[in-house]
Design a protein around this motif. Structure first.
Motif, PDB file in Angstrom:
ATOM      1  N   TRP A 127      -6.262  -1.450   7.527  1.00 41.90           N
ATOM      2  CA  TRP A 127      -4.925  -0.860   7.680  1.00 41.90           C
ATOM      3  C   TRP A 127      -3.872  -1.771   7.059  1.00 41.90           C
ATOM      4  O   TRP A 127      -2.970  -1.317   6.362  1.00 41.90           O
ATOM      5  CB  TRP A 127      -4.628  -0.637   9.161  1.00 41.90           C
ATOM      6  CG  TRP A 127      -3.229  -0.155   9.398  1.00 41.90           C
ATOM      7  CD1 TRP A 127      -2.770   1.126   9.321  1.00 41.90           C
ATOM      8  CD2 TRP A 127      -2.090  -0.964   9.735  1.00 41.90           C
ATOM      9  NE1 TRP A 127      -1.424   1.180   9.600  1.00 41.90           N
ATOM     10  CE2 TRP A 127      -0.988  -0.091   9.849  1.00 41.90           C
ATOM     11  CE3 TRP A 127      -1.907  -2.326   9.956  1.00 41.90           C
ATOM     12  CZ2 TRP A 127       0.292  -0.550  10.169  1.00 41.90           C
ATOM     13  CZ3 TRP A 127      -0.634  -2.788  10.271  1.00 41.90           C
ATOM     14  CH2 TRP A 127       0.445  -1.900  10.373  1.00 41.90           C
ATOM     15  N   ASP A 183      -2.269   6.204  10.468  1.00 41.68           N
ATOM     16  CA  ASP A 183      -2.836   4.868  10.285  1.00 41.68           C
ATOM     17  C   ASP A 183      -4.259   4.933   9.731  1.00 41.68           C
ATOM     18  O   ASP A 183      -4.657   4.067   8.937  1.00 41.68           O
ATOM     19  CB  ASP A 183      -2.836   4.119  11.614  1.00 41.68           C
ATOM     20  CG  ASP A 183      -1.440   3.672  12.031  1.00 41.68           C
ATOM     21  OD1 ASP A 183      -0.517   3.759  11.197  1.00 41.68           O
ATOM     22  OD2 ASP A 183      -1.267   3.252  13.190  1.00 41.68           O
ATOM     23  N   ALA A 193      -5.546   3.099   6.463  1.00 44.65           N
ATOM     24  CA  ALA A 193      -6.690   2.184   6.539  1.00 44.65           C
ATOM     25  C   ALA A 193      -7.786   2.594   5.570  1.00 44.65           C
ATOM     26  O   ALA A 193      -8.546   1.745   5.093  1.00 44.65           O
ATOM     27  CB  ALA A 193      -7.234   2.139   7.968  1.00 44.65           C
TER      28      ALA A 193
END
Length: 304
Positions: A36, A233, A237
């Motif tokens: 991430w 996220d 990532a």
């Protein structure tokens, strides 16, 4: 009109990193966090996506997923979908919990000129599971999430599809630029249009992603809140580019009942760049499509 309280300390990049680091509980989380962090660095420095580009058909079929635990908002939510002028749509509505009358729900869905169906989700299930149940029934190339208690303009879906096609981003959405606060009867601007760019912040009720990319990152997390942030996220990532457009065509409504984000209206007032009295969807580019008094069950007041 309420006075704006002093601005709080702004959420910074360091705060974001620290917040994500707090998720670490085992070795697998460390690996996710490092990926991430690398993805955010690519976004911040304009390095683009680490995922190979793909051919994008047009116009793609779009599946709208929506979850609601409020029977009184079904009509409002259906109106938001019915208003869309994008031609290739379907709706899958997750009825989360009890209290829904099948006859009334079916009558509402019958007002739509697009394929629409429901899935029943036990009230004990979390929001992520409810959205997963709806998504499992979709057939479109593109998935988008709409919330049952916000307001969407006619061009909302079309604008997201255009952003997806033109930017090459894996996940597109809109900034929560405009918000109506029911208790204070004001419409506030939280972000300026000039801040539109590739970024790592967008409203969960506007996210759009391909079904292939959605499956690649593992879909919705089984969590009661923050499900949209997790999706964002996980795309980052995975090396994917994200793009957040301006908030044109989208109005967040804060009504104080049943939000997964339970911040008080004073918090949003403190973030406001401008405050306008009354119900003002036209500021978000949504002219005269709804009256605040028609918003069900939340005592919203129309502008005087």
């Amino acid at each position: 009109m309420p006075q704006k309280p002093p601005r709080p300390f702004r959420w910074s990049y360091a705060d974001t990193v620290l917040h994500r680091a707090k998720r670490i509980s085992d070795v697998r989380d460390i690996w996710w966090f490092l990926r991430w962090l690398a993805g955010v660095a690519r976004l911040r420095f304009g390095l683009g996506s680490s995922v190979a580009p793909e051919a994008r058909s047009y116009p793609p079929r779009v599946s709208i997923t929506m979850a609601t635990n409020r029977p009184e908002t079904v009509s409002w939510a259906v109106d938001n979908v019915r208003r869309q002028n994008y031609p290739h749509l379907e709706l899958v509505l997750a009825l989360h919990g009890d209290g829904f009358d099948d006859g009334r729900v079916n009558a509402e869905l019958a007002r739509l000129a697009i394929p629409a169906r429901t899935v029943r989700v036990d009230g004990a299930a979390n929001l992520g599971d409810a959205l997963a149940a709806a998504t499992a029934e979709t057939t479109g190339e593109l998935l988008t999430k709409m919330d049952d208690d916000d307001l969407y303009g006619t061009d909302h879906i079309r604008q997201l599809v255009s952003a997806w096609r033109e930017t090459g981003a894996r996940l597109v959405g809109k900034l929560p630029e405009w918000t109506y606060l029911c208790e204070h009867n004001v419409t506030i601007q939280r972000y300026s249009r000039s801040r539109t760019r590739h970024r790592y912040r967008m409203s969960g009720g506007t996210m759009m992603i391909t079904r292939a990319d959605f499956d690649r990152i593992g879909g919705w997390r089984s969590v009661p809140r923050g499900v949209d942030t997790w999706l964002l996220d996980d795309v980052i990532a995975g090396g994917g580019l994200v793009y957040s457009a301006s908030g044109c065509g989208y109005l967040v409504i804060r009504h104080g009942r049943g939000h997964t984000n339970d911040r008080k209206e004073e918090h949003y007032l403190s973030l406001a760049e401008s405050v306008c009295e009354g119900w003002r969807p036209s500021l978000a580019g949504i002219p005269d499509v709804a009256d605040a008094e028609s918003f069900p069950g939340f005592d919203c007041r129309s502008a005087s």
